[in-house]
Design a protein around this motif. Structure first.
Motif, PDB file in Angstrom:
ATOM      1  N   LEU A  25      31.433  17.847   0.188  1.00 37.16           N
ATOM      2  CA  LEU A  25      31.991  17.899   1.540  1.00 37.16           C
ATOM      3  C   LEU A  25      33.384  17.266   1.586  1.00 37.16           C
ATOM      4  CD1 LEU A  25      28.814  17.046   3.660  1.00 37.16           C
ATOM      5  CD2 LEU A  25      29.896  19.285   3.368  1.00 37.16           C
ATOM      6  N   ILE A  26      33.528  16.128   0.916  1.00 33.92           N
ATOM      7  CA  ILE A  26      34.843  15.461   0.874  1.00 33.92           C
ATOM      8  C   ILE A  26      35.854  16.343   0.137  1.00 33.92           C
ATOM      9  CG2 ILE A  26      36.107  13.464   0.002  1.00 33.92           C
ATOM     10  CD1 ILE A  26      33.564  11.808   0.429  1.00 33.92           C
ATOM     11  N   ALA A  27      35.395  16.921  -0.995  1.00 35.91           N
ATOM     12  CA  ALA A  27      36.292  17.787  -1.766  1.00 35.91           C
ATOM     13  C   ALA A  27      36.718  19.003  -0.959  1.00 35.91           C
ATOM     14  CB  ALA A  27      35.595  18.224  -3.067  1.00 35.91           C
ATOM     15  N   TRP A  28      35.792  19.565  -0.173  1.00 35.70           N
ATOM     16  CA  TRP A  28      36.118  20.729   0.658  1.00 35.70           C
ATOM     17  C   TRP A  28      37.144  20.370   1.726  1.00 35.70           C
ATOM     18  CZ3 TRP A  28      35.806  25.829   0.773  1.00 35.70           C
ATOM     19  CH2 TRP A  28      35.980  26.484   1.989  1.00 35.70           C
ATOM     20  N   ALA A  29      36.918  19.241   2.406  1.00 38.90           N
ATOM     21  CA  ALA A  29      37.840  18.833   3.463  1.00 38.90           C
ATOM     22  C   ALA A  29      39.240  18.525   2.908  1.00 38.90           C
ATOM     23  CB  ALA A  29      37.284  17.610   4.194  1.00 38.90           C
ATOM     24  N   VAL A  30      39.271  17.738   1.811  1.00 38.97           N
ATOM     25  CA  VAL A  30      40.562  17.394   1.209  1.00 38.97           C
ATOM     26  C   VAL A  30      41.232  18.639   0.631  1.00 38.97           C
ATOM     27  CG1 VAL A  30      41.692  16.059  -0.597  1.00 38.97           C
ATOM     28  CG2 VAL A  30      39.840  15.031   0.741  1.00 38.97           C
ATOM     29  N   GLY A  31      40.441  19.489  -0.025  1.00 37.39           N
ATOM     30  CA  GLY A  31      40.990  20.700  -0.625  1.00 37.39           C
ATOM     31  C   GLY A  31      41.592  21.632   0.410  1.00 37.39           C
ATOM     32  N   ARG A  32      40.880  21.807   1.530  1.00 37.28           N
ATOM     33  CA  ARG A  32      41.401  22.678   2.588  1.00 37.28           C
ATOM     34  C   ARG A  32      42.699  22.113   3.155  1.00 37.28           C
ATOM     35  NH1 ARG A  32      40.548  27.658   3.579  1.00 37.28           N
ATOM     36  NH2 ARG A  32      40.692  27.313   5.823  1.00 37.28           N
ATOM     37  N   TRP A  33      42.753  20.786   3.296  1.00 33.25           N
ATOM     38  CA  TRP A  33      43.986  20.167   3.810  1.00 33.25           C
ATOM     39  C   TRP A  33      45.138  20.377   2.831  1.00 33.25           C
ATOM     40  CZ3 TRP A  33      47.085  16.099   2.062  1.00 33.25           C
ATOM     41  CH2 TRP A  33      48.063  15.647   2.974  1.00 33.25           C
ATOM     42  N   LEU A  34      44.854  20.201   1.539  1.00 34.70           N
ATOM     43  CA  LEU A  34      45.896  20.399   0.530  1.00 34.70           C
ATOM     44  C   LEU A  34      46.352  21.858   0.453  1.00 34.70           C
ATOM     45  CD1 LEU A  34      44.542  18.128  -2.361  1.00 34.70           C
ATOM     46  CD2 LEU A  34      46.503  17.686  -0.858  1.00 34.70           C
ATOM     47  N   ILE A  35      45.409  22.780   0.617  1.00 31.03           N
ATOM     48  CA  ILE A  35      45.772  24.201   0.612  1.00 31.03           C
ATOM     49  C   ILE A  35      46.687  24.532   1.780  1.00 31.03           C
ATOM     50  CG2 ILE A  35      44.846  26.534   0.935  1.00 31.03           C
ATOM     51  CD1 ILE A  35      42.403  25.643  -0.686  1.00 31.03           C
ATOM     52  N   GLY A  36      46.334  24.001   2.969  1.00 35.10           N
ATOM     53  CA  GLY A  36      47.197  24.215   4.132  1.00 35.10           C
ATOM     54  C   GLY A  36      48.574  23.618   3.928  1.00 35.10           C
ATOM     55  N   LEU A  37      48.612  22.427   3.320  1.00 34.44           N
ATOM     56  CA  LEU A  37      49.903  21.779   3.046  1.00 34.44           C
ATOM     57  C   LEU A  37      50.724  22.615   2.068  1.00 34.44           C
ATOM     58  CD1 LEU A  37      51.795  19.337   3.309  1.00 34.44           C
ATOM     59  CD2 LEU A  37      50.528  18.258   1.429  1.00 34.44           C
ATOM     60  N   ALA A  38      50.070  23.115   1.013  1.00 37.74           N
ATOM     61  CA  ALA A  38      50.777  23.927   0.019  1.00 37.74           C
ATOM     62  C   ALA A  38      51.322  25.207   0.654  1.00 37.74           C
ATOM     63  CB  ALA A  38      49.841  24.272  -1.137  1.00 37.74           C
ATOM     64  N   GLN A  39      50.537  25.835   1.535  1.00 43.62           N
ATOM     65  CA  GLN A  39      51.007  27.053   2.191  1.00 43.62           C
ATOM     66  C   GLN A  39      52.212  26.771   3.087  1.00 43.62           C
ATOM     67  OE1 GLN A  39      46.957  28.304   3.706  1.00 43.62           O
ATOM     68  NE2 GLN A  39      47.674  30.306   3.018  1.00 43.62           N
ATOM     69  N   ARG A  40      52.165  25.648   3.808  1.00 44.26           N
ATOM     70  CA  ARG A  40      53.299  25.310   4.683  1.00 44.26           C
ATOM     71  C   ARG A  40      54.556  25.024   3.872  1.00 44.26           C
ATOM     72  NH1 ARG A  40      49.079  22.675   7.458  1.00 44.26           N
ATOM     73  NH2 ARG A  40      49.555  20.672   6.456  1.00 44.26           N
ATOM     74  N   ASN A  69      41.824  28.957  -2.399  1.00 43.82           N
ATOM     75  CA  ASN A  69      40.469  28.811  -1.870  1.00 43.82           C
ATOM     76  C   ASN A  69      39.430  29.206  -2.914  1.00 43.82           C
ATOM     77  OD1 ASN A  69      40.137  27.982   1.096  1.00 43.82           O
ATOM     78  ND2 ASN A  69      41.851  29.401   1.212  1.00 43.82           N
ATOM     79  N   ILE A  70      39.722  30.242  -3.707  1.00 48.52           N
ATOM     80  CA  ILE A  70      38.796  30.619  -4.787  1.00 48.52           C
ATOM     81  C   ILE A  70      38.677  29.492  -5.809  1.00 48.52           C
ATOM     82  CG2 ILE A  70      38.483  32.201  -6.727  1.00 48.52           C
ATOM     83  CD1 ILE A  70      39.715  34.400  -5.009  1.00 48.52           C
ATOM     84  N   VAL A  71      39.815  28.892  -6.175  1.00 46.29           N
ATOM     85  CA  VAL A  71      39.803  27.766  -7.116  1.00 46.29           C
ATOM     86  C   VAL A  71      38.995  26.607  -6.548  1.00 46.29           C
ATOM     87  CG1 VAL A  71      41.234  26.033  -8.263  1.00 46.29           C
ATOM     88  CG2 VAL A  71      41.981  28.422  -8.181  1.00 46.29           C
ATOM     89  N   LEU A  72      39.162  26.338  -5.245  1.00 49.62           N
ATOM     90  CA  LEU A  72      38.427  25.233  -4.607  1.00 49.62           C
ATOM     91  C   LEU A  72      36.928  25.488  -4.635  1.00 49.62           C
ATOM     92  CD1 LEU A  72      38.328  22.633  -2.925  1.00 49.62           C
ATOM     93  CD2 LEU A  72      38.720  24.031  -0.875  1.00 49.62           C
ATOM     94  N   ILE A  73      36.515  26.715  -4.329  1.00 46.76           N
ATOM     95  CA  ILE A  73      35.078  27.035  -4.327  1.00 46.76           C
ATOM     96  C   ILE A  73      34.494  26.902  -5.735  1.00 46.76           C
ATOM     97  CG2 ILE A  73      33.414  28.901  -3.973  1.00 46.76           C
ATOM     98  CD1 ILE A  73      35.207  29.885  -1.680  1.00 46.76           C
ATOM     99  N   LEU A  74      35.224  27.404  -6.726  1.00 49.70           N
ATOM    100  CA  LEU A  74      34.735  27.288  -8.102  1.00 49.70           C
ATOM    101  C   LEU A  74      34.635  25.826  -8.529  1.00 49.70           C
ATOM    102  CD1 LEU A  74      36.666  30.208  -9.872  1.00 49.70           C
ATOM    103  CD2 LEU A  74      34.270  30.148  -9.155  1.00 49.70           C
ATOM    104  N   SER A  75      35.571  24.996  -8.083  1.00 50.62           N
ATOM    105  CA  SER A  75      35.539  23.570  -8.426  1.00 50.62           C
ATOM    106  C   SER A  75      34.330  22.886  -7.799  1.00 50.62           C
ATOM    107  CB  SER A  75      36.832  22.893  -7.958  1.00 50.62           C
ATOM    108  OG  SER A  75      37.965  23.473  -8.569  1.00 50.62           O
ATOM    109  N   ILE A  76      34.021  23.233  -6.564  1.00 56.16           N
ATOM    110  CA  ILE A  76      32.855  22.624  -5.892  1.00 56.16           C
ATOM    111  C   ILE A  76      31.561  23.081  -6.566  1.00 56.16           C
ATOM    112  CG2 ILE A  76      31.564  22.583  -3.725  1.00 56.16           C
ATOM    113  CD1 ILE A  76      34.222  22.683  -2.239  1.00 56.16           C
ATOM    114  N   LEU A  77      31.492  24.363  -6.944  1.00 56.35           N
ATOM    115  CA  LEU A  77      30.306  24.836  -7.660  1.00 56.35           C
ATOM    116  C   LEU A  77      30.135  24.110  -8.991  1.00 56.35           C
ATOM    117  CD1 LEU A  77      30.522  28.692  -7.008  1.00 56.35           C
ATOM    118  CD2 LEU A  77      28.873  27.075  -6.037  1.00 56.35           C
ATOM    119  N   ASP A  78      31.262  23.803  -9.632  1.00 62.33           N
ATOM    120  CA  ASP A  78      31.207  23.090 -10.906  1.00 62.33           C
ATOM    121  C   ASP A  78      30.630  21.691 -10.729  1.00 62.33           C
ATOM    122  OD1 ASP A  78      32.049  23.091 -13.816  1.00 62.33           O
ATOM    123  OD2 ASP A  78      33.112  21.310 -13.091  1.00 62.33           O
ATOM    124  N   MET A  79      30.849  21.093  -9.551  1.00 64.11           N
ATOM    125  CA  MET A  79      30.287  19.773  -9.276  1.00 64.11           C
ATOM    126  C   MET A  79      28.764  19.806  -9.272  1.00 64.11           C
ATOM    127  SD  MET A  79      32.880  18.521  -6.245  1.00 64.11           S
ATOM    128  CE  MET A  79      31.876  17.053  -5.952  1.00 64.11           C
TER     129      MET A  79
END
Length: 276
Positions: A25-40, A69-79
């Motif tokens: 959950l923490i990784a998803w929240a932080v990852g989504r924030w970082l993805i939004g930051l990278a897009q901006r 987002n695909i990379v983030l999902i794969l990383s969470i599955l790896d956890m």
């Protein structure tokens, strides 16, 4: 339900599983924030380039978001111990079902690529797409085109639908025609009325000086001739010129003292009552 098995799982692996869930959950929240930051950041960098077309820059930012987002999902599955290779095997095994489910999206994606290459419109253009959807292009995304309609409603049309139907772009040419009609009463000199309207409409703000307004007799009606009043303007000023043309017609005819067209009375012959 085997409560003993559940208890054994909770006492032996429950804490570890719970920590993984919290970490995911923490990784998803932080990852989504970082993805939004990278897009901006990427969007601002492309805007500073000034040579990058806004339509293409928005498209590239969308692709970046999907990949991250695909990379983030794969990383969470790896956890949780789901390795990338295992995930690939799972996808391969369900390839037919996934292909059927995602076939429509892949079609929209392919159509979006063609729209980027063909460039029938850009961000900011006023268009009609998808058969009947009219508005200003807000974004050409991976799977759909987002428009803001004249009544300020955001509407998204699938890219394949856009590419399959006729596309009308009202912004590519320097001006477009505004269609208005005006009726004069029988007895009014149409040549004089046409000359007065041409002069009045030419003075309206934002009317094109390259293409003079057209004012001609459109058809004859029982009330009097119907005039076609057609000024030209850029699409950004269409409605301003449309409404101002109506005002110019009322003002011009009022100043000239033209009477209001009236519907002629229809005289009907009444048969005499039958005699006995």
């Amino acid at each position: 339900m085997n409560t003993e098995a559940i208890w054994i799982f909770l006492t032996t692996q429950g804490v570890d599983f719970g920590l993984k869930v919290i970490g995911a959950l923490i990784a998803w929240a932080v990852g989504r924030w970082l993805i939004g930051l990278a897009q901006r950041l990427v969007a601002k960098a492309l805007e500073r380039g000034k040579r990058m077309d806004p339509t293409l820059s928005h498209y590239l930012v969308s692709i970046l978001g999907v990949l991250l987002n695909i990379v983030l999902i794969l990383s969470i599955l790896d956890m949780f111990g789901v390795r990338t290779t295992s995930f690939a095997v799972l996808l391969a095994g369900a390839g037919l079902a996934i292909g059927t489910a995602w076939g429509g999206l892949l079609t929209h994606f392919a159509a979006g690529v063609f729209l980027q290459v063909l460039r029938p419109y850009r961000v900011g253009d006023f268009v009609t797409v998808g058969g009947s959807i009219t508005g200003t292009v807000k974004e050409l995304g991976l799977f759909g085109t987002t428009l803001i309609t004249p009544d300020n409603v955001i509407t998204t049309v699938g890219n394949n639908k856009v590419l399959s139907d006729p596309i009308q772009n009202f912004s590519q040419l320097p001006f477009r025609r505004v269609d208005v009609t005006a009726k004069i009463a029988n007895g009014v000199d149409p040549v004089q009325a046409i000359a007065l309207l041409k002069e009045a409409v030419s003075r309206i703000a934002n009317v094109s000086t390259e293409q003079p307004p057209d004012v001609e007799i459109l058809q004859f009606t029982p009330e009097g001739p119907l005039l076609a009043v057609r000024p030209y303007t850029h699409t950004d000023h269409y409605w301003q010129v449309y409404f101002d043309t109506h005002k110019a017609i009322v003002s011009t005819f009022g100043t000239a003292g033209y009477p209001t067209p009236e519907t002629p009375l229809v005289h009907r012959t009444v048969a005499p009552p039958a005699t006995a």
